[in-house]
Design an enzyme around this catalytic site. Structure first.
Site, PDB file in Angstrom:
ATOM      1  N   HIS A  36       0.958  -1.167   0.167  1.00  0.00           N
ATOM      2  CA  HIS A  36      -0.011  -0.238   0.216  1.00  0.00           C
ATOM      3  C   HIS A  36       0.536   1.090   0.213  1.00  0.00           C
ATOM      4  O   HIS A  36       0.723   2.161  -0.962  1.00  0.00           O
ATOM      5  CB  HIS A  36      -1.075   0.026   0.850  1.00  0.00           C
ATOM      6  N   LYS A 101      -9.883  -8.326   8.177  1.00  0.00           N
ATOM      7  CA  LYS A 101     -10.983  -8.917   8.847  1.00  0.00           C
ATOM      8  C   LYS A 101     -10.340  -7.166  10.272  1.00  0.00           C
ATOM      9  O   LYS A 101      -9.632  -6.405  10.243  1.00  0.00           O
ATOM     10  CB  LYS A 101      -9.554  -9.899   9.783  1.00  0.00           C
TER      11      LYS A 101
END
Length: 185
Positions: A36, A101
């Site tokens: 990222h 999650k």
């Protein structure tokens, strides 16, 4: 259980309700913290992303090494909040879904709502099951990052839960509220 196919569209995502279970099929991309950072740096430097962002979905996963004869190693979700600082930029650039999650920050939820996107939760501890849903795997960028390289996955019937809907509803907040109401009865 509703079946969803990538690439995602805002029209399809607008039909999903928070807490709804879905089966996802099609092409998705992987990425964790290091990938990222590089992806955002490339965009800030006006370079092309290693894949077309429009309508795509990023799965926050760093698969384990691939055993001989397998398509991918265990591929369980990683904690999503570590990608929160990057997510609004990617949503503004066309990403329509993420999978991981755990909870997201309020500013990510607002960005999801503003972009008509969705955040899906994958159940932690199901890495082997998630790997079985992967039918093809190819590293497409940042190979030097090893497990954190960006991969193009073709998945079939990957079980997910709508954790933040395109309306900004948050399953983690709703679930807690429902539990407390049930407990007080």
């Amino acid at each position: 259980m509703k079946k969803i196919q990538t690439p995602l569209t805002k029209e399809i995502l607008s039909t999903l309700e928070v807490g709804e279970k879905i089966l996802l099929s099609g092409v998705i991309y992987t990425g964790r913290d290091a990938a990222h950072k590089r992806l955002i740096k490339s965009l800030e430097d006006n370079k092309n992303a290693p894949f077309q962002l429009e309508g795509q979905l990023i799965y926050y996963v760093g698969p384990t090494p691939t055993p001989e004869g397998a398509i991918i190693g265990s591929a369980g979700p990683t904690t999503s909040y570590r990608m929160d600082e990057f997510t609004p930029t990617l949503l503004d650039k066309g990403i329509l879904g993420t999978v991981g999650k755990g909870k997201r920050s309020d500013y990510v939820i607002e960005s999801i709502k503003n972009n008509g996107a969705v955040y899906f939760a994958a159940v932690g501890g199901t890495a082997a099951l998630m790997a079985e849903c992967v039918k093809k795997c190819e590293v497409i960028a940042y190979e030097d990052l090893g497990t954190e390289a960006i991969r193009r996955l073709e998945v079939e019937d990957m079980p997910l839960i709508v954790a933040v809907s395109s309306k900004g509803e948050d399953y983690y907040k709703l679930g807690r509220k429902n539990y407390l109401e049930m407990k007080s009865r």
